[in-house]
Design an enzyme around this catalytic site. Sequence first.
Site, PDB file in Angstrom:
ATOM      1  N   HIS A   8       0.833  -1.204   0.000  1.00  0.00           N
ATOM      2  CA  HIS A   8       0.000   0.000   0.000  1.00  0.00           C
ATOM      3  C   HIS A   8       0.867   1.254   0.000  1.00  0.00           C
ATOM      4  O   HIS A   8       2.051   1.211   0.339  1.00  0.00           O
ATOM      5  CB  HIS A   8      -0.922   0.036   1.222  1.00  0.00           C
ATOM      6  N   ASP A  10       0.471   4.999   1.860  1.00  0.00           N
ATOM      7  CA  ASP A  10      -0.294   5.441   3.027  1.00  0.00           C
ATOM      8  C   ASP A  10      -1.445   6.373   2.656  1.00  0.00           C
ATOM      9  O   ASP A  10      -1.274   7.364   1.936  1.00  0.00           O
ATOM     10  CB  ASP A  10       0.625   6.167   4.027  1.00  0.00           C
ATOM     11  N   HIS A  58       4.739   0.250   0.253  1.00  0.00           N
ATOM     12  CA  HIS A  58       5.501  -0.531   1.227  1.00  0.00           C
ATOM     13  C   HIS A  58       4.638  -1.658   1.794  1.00  0.00           C
ATOM     14  O   HIS A  58       3.419  -1.677   1.642  1.00  0.00           O
ATOM     15  CB  HIS A  58       6.066   0.346   2.345  1.00  0.00           C
ATOM     16  N   ARG A  90       4.723   6.323  13.679  1.00  0.00           N
ATOM     17  CA  ARG A  90       4.779   6.984  12.378  1.00  0.00           C
ATOM     18  C   ARG A  90       4.213   8.391  12.441  1.00  0.00           C
ATOM     19  O   ARG A  90       3.174   8.629  13.057  1.00  0.00           O
ATOM     20  CB  ARG A  90       3.982   6.171  11.346  1.00  0.00           C
TER      21      ARG A  90
END
Length: 302
Positions: free
Chosen positions: A109, A111, A266, A281
Amino acid sequence: MSAVFDTAPAATATTPLALLPVAGRIGAEVRGVQLTGDLDPATFQAIQRALDRHKVLFFRGQHHLTDTSQQDFARLWGEVVPHPTVPSRDGTHILELDSQHGGRANSWHTDVTFDVAYPKLSVLRSVVVPQHGGDTVWANTATAYDDLPAPLRALAETLWAVHGNDYDYAATRVKAHDDKGLRRYREVFTSRLIQAEHPLVRVHPRTGERTLVAGHFVKRFVGHSSLDSANLLSVFQRHITRLENTVRWRWSEGDVAIWDNQATQHYAIDDYGDQHRVMRRVTVAGDAPVAVDGTPSRVHTA
């Protein structure tokens, strides 16, 4: 592995940056830099140039970072924004990915592509690392576009996709066999459904490269059936995630990864069983993607 030095002139000074490429097409380790919110401008600009080139950068031994200083560093890149559907850690815009609370992402995906203006950049800090497993893999969506055969490239430039947060890797999830819990999860999540329409090919706002916007938030391609959409997506995803187009990082505690969310996908590998893994994150606001004909992404309201 020999170091590569980025010596392109910055706005006010020339700062060599020790870069060790990790893979052939994507990823480099940066050595000799301590990440803070008050990096000197020349060093920051060198890091920015390196990110434009390598798409994802790795920094080891950043044990000094806290939630606050991680956000301070991220603010050098722009406005720090919270995840739109998952609560942040108290008093921060940090998304904690805790394996004991649903923070496992076992698919490819980019983000938050269900947002029209999804984040341009992510800064991920490792807090708890399993003894084995739990690596993350990134793919370069710019070289994936470049490698497409000409007919596929021409097709890709005509396609638009609906992205939705029906599947969000960071939200607390339950096991598929837990019917009651799964039903409740879906009720809560779809009550806040967010959807956007993005071109499959976007023009990168900094580099001018053309990159592919795909991944697991894609629901279907506009004007195509579900079956045709799934087949089309699989074709382009295979090009994105070809092994030669990827880099894999083995985490140690204190590592930080920064990636260009406009030019990568990623995959956090869920291969570590019941070992504990915690990542934090921070994301930086981005602009709505623009197609090759100049048309911007839009909210999907159907």
